[in-house]
Design a protein around this motif. Structure first.
Motif, PDB file in Angstrom:
ATOM      1  N   VAL A 232       0.843  -1.195   0.000  1.00  0.00           N
ATOM      2  CA  VAL A 232       0.000   0.000   0.000  1.00  0.00           C
ATOM      3  C   VAL A 232       0.877   1.243   0.000  1.00  0.00           C
ATOM      4  N   ALA A 233       1.998   1.166   0.762  1.00  0.00           N
ATOM      5  CA  ALA A 233       2.904   2.314   0.808  1.00  0.00           C
ATOM      6  C   ALA A 233       3.513   2.571  -0.566  1.00  0.00           C
ATOM      7  N   ALA A 234       3.780   1.493  -1.303  1.00  0.00           N
ATOM      8  CA  ALA A 234       4.338   1.663  -2.654  1.00  0.00           C
ATOM      9  C   ALA A 234       3.332   2.366  -3.559  1.00  0.00           C
ATOM     10  N   LEU A 235       2.057   1.934  -3.469  1.00  0.00           N
ATOM     11  CA  LEU A 235       1.020   2.589  -4.268  1.00  0.00           C
ATOM     12  C   LEU A 235       0.920   4.051  -3.895  1.00  0.00           C
ATOM     13  N   LYS A 236       0.989   4.285  -2.579  1.00  0.00           N
ATOM     14  CA  LYS A 236       0.841   5.653  -2.108  1.00  0.00           C
ATOM     15  C   LYS A 236       1.980   6.518  -2.613  1.00  0.00           C
ATOM     16  N   ARG A 237       3.209   5.962  -2.589  1.00  0.00           N
ATOM     17  CA  ARG A 237       4.343   6.754  -3.046  1.00  0.00           C
ATOM     18  C   ARG A 237       4.170   7.157  -4.499  1.00  0.00           C
ATOM     19  N   PHE A 238       3.660   6.208  -5.303  1.00  0.00           N
ATOM     20  CA  PHE A 238       3.422   6.540  -6.714  1.00  0.00           C
ATOM     21  C   PHE A 238       2.401   7.667  -6.833  1.00  0.00           C
ATOM     22  N   ALA A 239       1.324   7.564  -6.041  1.00  0.00           N
ATOM     23  CA  ALA A 239       0.296   8.606  -6.087  1.00  0.00           C
ATOM     24  C   ALA A 239       0.828   9.929  -5.587  1.00  0.00           C
ATOM     25  N   ASP A 240       1.781   9.878  -4.646  1.00  0.00           N
ATOM     26  CA  ASP A 240       2.341  11.118  -4.109  1.00  0.00           C
ATOM     27  C   ASP A 240       3.070  11.914  -5.172  1.00  0.00           C
ATOM     28  N   LEU A 241       3.445  11.248  -6.261  1.00  0.00           N
ATOM     29  CA  LEU A 241       4.184  11.953  -7.299  1.00  0.00           C
ATOM     30  C   LEU A 241       3.276  12.754  -8.214  1.00  0.00           C
ATOM     31  N   LYS A 242       1.977  12.692  -7.957  1.00  0.00           N
ATOM     32  CA  LYS A 242       1.027  13.348  -8.863  1.00  0.00           C
ATOM     33  C   LYS A 242       1.369  14.786  -9.191  1.00  0.00           C
ATOM     34  N   PRO A 243       1.778  15.598  -8.201  1.00  0.00           N
ATOM     35  CA  PRO A 243       2.058  17.001  -8.523  1.00  0.00           C
ATOM     36  C   PRO A 243       3.131  17.157  -9.604  1.00  0.00           C
ATOM     37  N   TYR A 244       3.922  16.089  -9.782  1.00  0.00           N
ATOM     38  CA  TYR A 244       5.027  16.214 -10.734  1.00  0.00           C
ATOM     39  C   TYR A 244       4.704  15.556 -12.070  1.00  0.00           C
ATOM     40  N   PHE A 245       3.491  14.996 -12.178  1.00  0.00           N
ATOM     41  CA  PHE A 245       3.057  14.423 -13.439  1.00  0.00           C
ATOM     42  C   PHE A 245       2.579  15.547 -14.360  1.00  0.00           C
ATOM     43  N   PRO A 246       2.387  15.226 -15.638  1.00  0.00           N
ATOM     44  CA  PRO A 246       1.991  16.315 -16.542  1.00  0.00           C
ATOM     45  C   PRO A 246       0.611  16.862 -16.211  1.00  0.00           C
ATOM     46  N   ASP A 247       0.365  18.066 -16.698  1.00  0.00           N
ATOM     47  CA  ASP A 247      -0.949  18.668 -16.610  1.00  0.00           C
ATOM     48  C   ASP A 247      -1.966  17.829 -17.355  1.00  0.00           C
ATOM     49  N   GLY A 248      -3.127  17.618 -16.743  1.00  0.00           N
ATOM     50  CA  GLY A 248      -4.125  16.839 -17.467  1.00  0.00           C
ATOM     51  C   GLY A 248      -3.750  15.374 -17.520  1.00  0.00           C
ATOM     52  N   PHE A 249      -3.100  14.926 -16.476  1.00  0.00           N
ATOM     53  CA  PHE A 249      -2.597  13.558 -16.392  1.00  0.00           C
ATOM     54  C   PHE A 249      -3.649  12.524 -16.782  1.00  0.00           C
ATOM     55  N   ALA A 250      -4.885  12.721 -16.317  1.00  0.00           N
ATOM     56  CA  ALA A 250      -5.914  11.702 -16.535  1.00  0.00           C
ATOM     57  C   ALA A 250      -6.224  11.502 -18.007  1.00  0.00           C
ATOM     58  N   GLY A 251      -5.894  12.501 -18.831  1.00  0.00           N
ATOM     59  CA  GLY A 251      -6.235  12.365 -20.240  1.00  0.00           C
ATOM     60  C   GLY A 251      -5.048  12.009 -21.104  1.00  0.00           C
ATOM     61  N   ILE A 252      -3.887  11.839 -20.490  1.00  0.00           N
ATOM     62  CA  ILE A 252      -2.660  11.604 -21.263  1.00  0.00           C
ATOM     63  C   ILE A 252      -2.432  10.118 -21.390  1.00  0.00           C
ATOM     64  N   ASP A 253      -2.110   9.674 -22.594  1.00  0.00           N
ATOM     65  CA  ASP A 253      -1.828   8.254 -22.745  1.00  0.00           C
ATOM     66  C   ASP A 253      -0.329   8.029 -22.919  1.00  0.00           C
ATOM     67  N   TYR A 254       0.055   6.768 -22.998  1.00  0.00           N
ATOM     68  CA  TYR A 254       1.452   6.379 -23.043  1.00  0.00           C
ATOM     69  C   TYR A 254       2.193   7.070 -24.187  1.00  0.00           C
ATOM     70  N   THR A 255       1.592   7.045 -25.364  1.00  0.00           N
ATOM     71  CA  THR A 255       2.271   7.623 -26.518  1.00  0.00           C
ATOM     72  C   THR A 255       2.502   9.117 -26.328  1.00  0.00           C
ATOM     73  N   THR A 256       1.495   9.822 -25.833  1.00  0.00           N
ATOM     74  CA  THR A 256       1.659  11.259 -25.597  1.00  0.00           C
ATOM     75  C   THR A 256       2.744  11.507 -24.563  1.00  0.00           C
ATOM     76  N   ALA A 257       2.773  10.677 -23.510  1.00  0.00           N
ATOM     77  CA  ALA A 257       3.776  10.864 -22.468  1.00  0.00           C
ATOM     78  C   ALA A 257       5.181  10.674 -23.041  1.00  0.00           C
TER      79      ALA A 257
END
Lengths: 423, 310, 285
Positions: A232-257
């Protein structure tokens, strides 16, 4: 006769004429040059490189042509499964590893290769593990790579911002903050539209430093489950990185990234070693390398998730088995492994290659400390797979709509329907 | 006497010729539509190991369909299809009625507007889905327009957001087929005798009143046809979801429909692992067949009763 | 001619009262045409230019995107496949359906209603749900990866609608027609094709147009029956192409525009027939 009738007759006549012409054309198409071996792959990103490799093979083996056909990854498994079911599959199929291989083995679509491809003996177990049938232990494919995963980074951006490779998680976050302040997307990643496997890899990058290298074995013996606080801590750490993900993360796919990283708009990319060749191909000027995701402690040994990516198998119903087996023999050879490493930059399945690429050298050094990629190697054996749950809910978890605990619980509930720990 | 014999022999000839004439169409239709359907319904009562029908299973496929882990997918898809149907009824057919009425009130321009509104319907769902996927992507035109107008900020993530994705797909579907209600209602309105409207106008009825109190009741047949068609189409929804969100009904299965779920079970895309579950797929198919048949029959009866005979 | 065009109010205020209605209609017209405009205009731009210049005309009318889309997606090949399948399905459907509708609508057989009902029920039958068994059937008949297979399946699906339309149109023709022809010694086949069919030209065109549209656009059956690149039809090829080249917007738009072109041309030529056909057929596509 009305105008419409005239048009219609003309149209019908045209169609009829065209049909006849085409039927004639198809009938007189030159019989396929000697043997044509069809090969299916999902790595559309590697199309050019693969064709170069097989052009070299065809030059040395006149009489065999290799026709590579690509299907995008999201549809690959069900297209292959449907085609094989209909008896319209290729001669050689790229196969996923571990659990996702088994349905094809169980249905009898593939030939075992232990005897027909002797070169397989020269490959390490780590590579062969993904190509074995679970019930009979026979090898059903020629593995091509043992990728690991880590943090790709843009060397020029790091230098320009005065950032060093972070030695601890705190340093990593600090580096991200610095990049964000400078207006650069710290981490490019995205999993929209069926590409959530990229986010699963993200968890695979971040995970080992949180749950530790022994966690895989503990899960296999049943000592730990996905609901273990470490996971669970590993999942949480990944989620904690959200502020550093691109804008509009939910709409970005692998190719765009990947485009964001390749285009220099993002500084880092959490990815598998298979990105190496495709990054270089799409932007030869990009200066990048890779580092392992840091742990909380500066001195800790840094582990990376590794897995056998897949293999190339021989379809039982193939009409060109002799030629196809020759192709597979080539794909198991040192020559292919060398070309593979040079053209695509992945850690090849054979270790007897000379590594010319510094990024590849870095990756192979990292894989000396590896632990199996948890969800792929351990939990894709039956449906519902841990990956399917993780992939479908991970965007919501990162966005804060689902708690990491809930995601972990859902994953555990799903695999509990079929998973039996090894005693 | 001769006439009788000629009539009888004509009847025989006709019976023979009828069979010969009908046979080709019947053969093709029966072989490729009726037979697979019948086999599918039959097969849903058997256990399937991989691709082989093994033994009689009674209702076990159906009970498996409704419980975990399939239940979550089934109820989700069922809910999405229902929402899709109501969404289309309101936005596509409701607004389409309004457009048809507006065009009916005006002499000129009807043909032009009808042609424009109906054009998207002749496009392949692949084109429609791909086009809107690009327009609605982060960084796409819709985001640019909304940000420019101050109605939105930042990146547009409607397609990646499990709360809004379904609504967007329904909107795209409505855009696609808006012309259908316009044409059907227009045909229906034209069949109403002009005197009825004249009389109402003389009684002082406004346009809105005339639409709801007079036109609508007389449009029951058209409304019935449209509702039934929309019901069938929304419950058969596959193409738009596949092209815009992938066969898994991303994100988080929020755009999953009964037919995309069926496809995954039948062709091995559930969890993208390549594992099929034919028994479940056929059970789902039978379930959907029942929903469609019963639903359609009920609707036809409902609208039949309410058709005002003049 | 709308019966509501009469009014006693002065012309100007009548026009003004109509304004909100016109606005609504204009807004939706824009909603339909704007995406299509953007589609066409973006084909000539690079991805970067699309970002910078959303609505404007392209700086240069370069055809690079079109050439790339055409060659990389092998569209020429796919167009021919689609043409063969669509043409074949239309012809087969019209011929067998007209043949079936004729006795069902003009002979007194005693079993007309039952047989007609059997055909008509097919309009509502959800054939996609029979995909599993249909797939197995096609495999057993050797019709996978085959254009002929697609033609047969499409015809089977369109026959119910076609029989419905033909029967409706044929039913209302005067019965003296066939009787007179029989008196002259014409066989039933001649009566159907040389006398009846020419009298129901609107039915033929409705069936032809709607069958053509449905078959050309279909994506589901090529998806489950066609695996070899050589036999792919346009919708399937486009969906794979879009999936692969998603981030190259100019290229993707160009491929969409190319695949849209034939339908657009047909629509411009046949808009009136299509409009009237929808009204007549009750919108059953």
């Amino acid at each position: 006769m009305s105008m419409l009738s005239l048009h219609r007759r003309a149209a019908l006549g045209l169609i009829g004429g065209l049909a006849a012409a085409c039927a004639g054309a198809f009938a007189t198409l030159p019989a396929r040059a000697d043997s044509t071996v069809t090969l299916w792959s999902w790595r559309t990103e590697d199309e050019a490189a693969m064709r170069r490799i097989f052009d070299a093979f065809e030059a040395k083996n006149p009489g065999i042509k290799v026709d590579i056909q690509f299907t995008p990854d999201a549809d690959y498994q069900n297209r292959l499964s449907t085609a094989l079911r209909g008896g319209r599959g290729p001669d050689i199929a790229q196969l996923k590893a571990y659990g996702e291989l088994q349905p094809f083995v169980d249905a009898g679509y593939l030939d075992a290769l232990d005897d027909s491809v002797p070169e397989l003996k020269n490959m390490a177990d780590a590579a062969l593990g993904g190509a074995r049938g679970r019930t009979d232990g026979k090898l059903y494919g020629v593995p091509y790579s043992v990728p690991m995963m880590g943090v790709f980074y843009n060397q020029e951006i790091f230098a320009a911002q005065g950032i060093e490779i972070p030695k601890t998680y705190k340093d990593f976050v600090a580096a991200c903050e610095k990049l964000k302040a400078a207006g650069i997307t710290p981490i490019a990643t995205g999993g929209a539209n069926g590409s959530a496997w990229e986010l699963e890899i993200g968890v695979g990058v971040v995970g080992p430093t949180v749950y530790g290298p022994g966690f895989y074995d503990e899960m296999m013996t049943g000592k730990a489950t996905f609901e273990d606080p470490r996971y669970v801590a590993a999942l949480k750490r990944f989620a904690d990185l959200k502020p550093y993900f691109p804008d509009g993360f939910a709409g970005i796919d692998y190719t765009t990234a990947t485009q964001q990283f390749i285009g220099g708009k993002a500084a880092m990319f959490l990815g598998g070693s298979f990105e190496n060749g495709s990054f270089k191909a799409q932007n030869p000027k990009l200066k990048f390398s890779i580092f392992p995701f840091p742990a909380d402690d500066a001195g800790a040994k840094l582990y990376t998730s590794a897995f056998s990516d897949g293999s190339y198998g021989l379809v039982s119903e193939s009409a060109n088995k002799e030629a196809a087996t020759k192709v597979l023999g080539f794909m198991a050879s040192a020559e292919f492994a060398q070309m593979f490493a040079d053209e695509l930059g992945w850690p090849p399945a054979r270790t007897d290659v000379t590594v010319k690429d510094p990024v590849l050298a870095e990756m192979m050094a990292m894989s000396k400390n590896s632990t199996p990629y948890l969800t792929l190697v351990g939990f894709r054996w039956q449906s519902p797979t841990a990956s399917s749950v993780l992939q479908s809910e991970i965007i919501d978890m990162v966005e804060g709509n689902i708690a990491p605990e809930k995601l972990a619980a859902d994953m555990q509930a799903a695999v509990a329907t079929w998973f039996k720990p090894k005693q | 006497m001769t006439t009788l014999r000629r009539t009888t022999s004509l009847k025989h000839t006709q019976q023979r010729m009828a069979v010969l004439f009908i046979l080709p169409a019947l053969a093709v239709y029966a072989l490729f539509v009726l037979y697979p359907l019948a086999m599918s319904l039959w097969g849903s009562f058997f256990v399937w190991k991989g691709l082989r029908m093994v033994e009689f299973a009674g209702l076990s496929n159906f009970s498996r369909l409704f419980v975990f882990p399939s239940g979550a997918r089934l109820y989700g898809a069922l809910w999405h299809n229902t929402a899709w149907f109501f969404g289309i009824m309101v936005f596509q057919n409701g607004i389409g009625l309004l457009f048809a009425w507006l065009l009916f009130l005006r002499d000129k321009g009807a043909a032009f507007f009808q042609s424009v509104f109906f054009f998207p319907a002749v496009l392949s769902p692949v084109i429609v889905g791909a086009l809107w996927r690009l327009l609605l992507a982060p960084g796409g035109v819709v985001e640019w327009a909304l940000n420019g107008l101050g109605l939105h900020q930042g990146s547009l993530t409607v397609l990646g957001n499990s709360h809004t994705a379904l609504a967007m797909l329904i909107a795209v579907d409505a855009w696609n087929w808006m012309g259908l209600p316009v044409l059907i209602y227009t045909a229906g309105l034209r069949q109403i005798s002009g005197q009825i409207f004249e009389a109402a106008k003389l009684d002082g009825a406004g346009n809105a009143r005339m639409l709801f109190s007079i036109a609508l009741p007389l449009l029951m047949p058209a409304l019935g046809t449209l509702t039934t068609l929309s019901f069938i189409n929304t419950f058969n929804q596959f193409d738009i979801v596949y092209v815009m969100q992938g066969v898994q009904g991303n994100p988080s299965y929020s755009t999953d429909t009964l037919v995309t779920y069926f496809y995954r079970l039948a062709f091995g895309a559930e969890g993208a692992v390549g594992i099929t579950d034919i028994g479940l797929a056929l059970a789902l198919g039978t379930l959907l067949f029942l929903i469609l048949s019963i639903g359609t029959l009920l609707m036809l009866r409902f609208f039949d009763r309410r058709t005002v005979q003049l | 001619m709308s019966a509501l065009a009469i009014s006693g109010a002065p012309a100007i205020s009548r026009q003004l009262a109509r304004l909100p209605g016109w606005t609504v209609l204009a807004v939706w017209t824009a909603a339909v045409l704007l995406p299509l405009y953007i589609l066409v205009v973006s084909c000539f731009k690079t991805t970067a230019e699309i970002y910078d210049n959303r609505l404007g005309l392209p700086r240069s009318w370069a055809l690079d995107n079109f050439v790339n889309a055409w060659t990389r997606a092998d569209l020429g090949h796919n167009f021919i496949n689609s043409l063969i399948v669509t043409g074949g399905a239309v012809i087969l459907t019209i011929v067998v359906s007209a043949m079936a509708a004729y006795p069902l609508s003009r002979y007194r057989l005693g079993w007309n209603a039952v047989m007609l009902g059997l055909f008509l029920s097919g309009i509502m039958l959800p054939i996609r749900l029979a995909s599993v068994e249909l797939f197995t059937l096609m495999r057993n008949l050797g019709l996978l990866d085959s254009l002929t297979g697609l033609i047969l399946v499409y015809a089977a699906i369109r026959i119910p609608f076609a029989v419905f339309i033909f029967a409706n149109f044929m039913r209302v023709l005067p019965s003296e027609l066939d009787e007179a022809a029989r008196m002259d010694g014409a066989g039933e086949v001649r009566i159907l094709f040389q006398i009846i069919l020419p009298m129901v030209k609107p039915a033929v065109s409705i069936v032809a147009i709607f069958t053509a549209i449905a078959v050309w656009n279909d994506f589901f059956f090529p998806l489950i029956f066609i695996f070899d690149d050589r036999y792919k039809t346009v919708p399937l090829a486009i969906s794979v192409f879009v999936g692969q080249f998603r981030t190259d917007w100019g290229l993707v738009f160009a491929s969409l525009a190319i695949s849209m072109a034939p339908i657009l041309i047909m629509y411009c030529l046949l808009a009136r027939q299509i409009r009237e056909g929808v009204g007549a057929g009750g919108g059953m596509k």
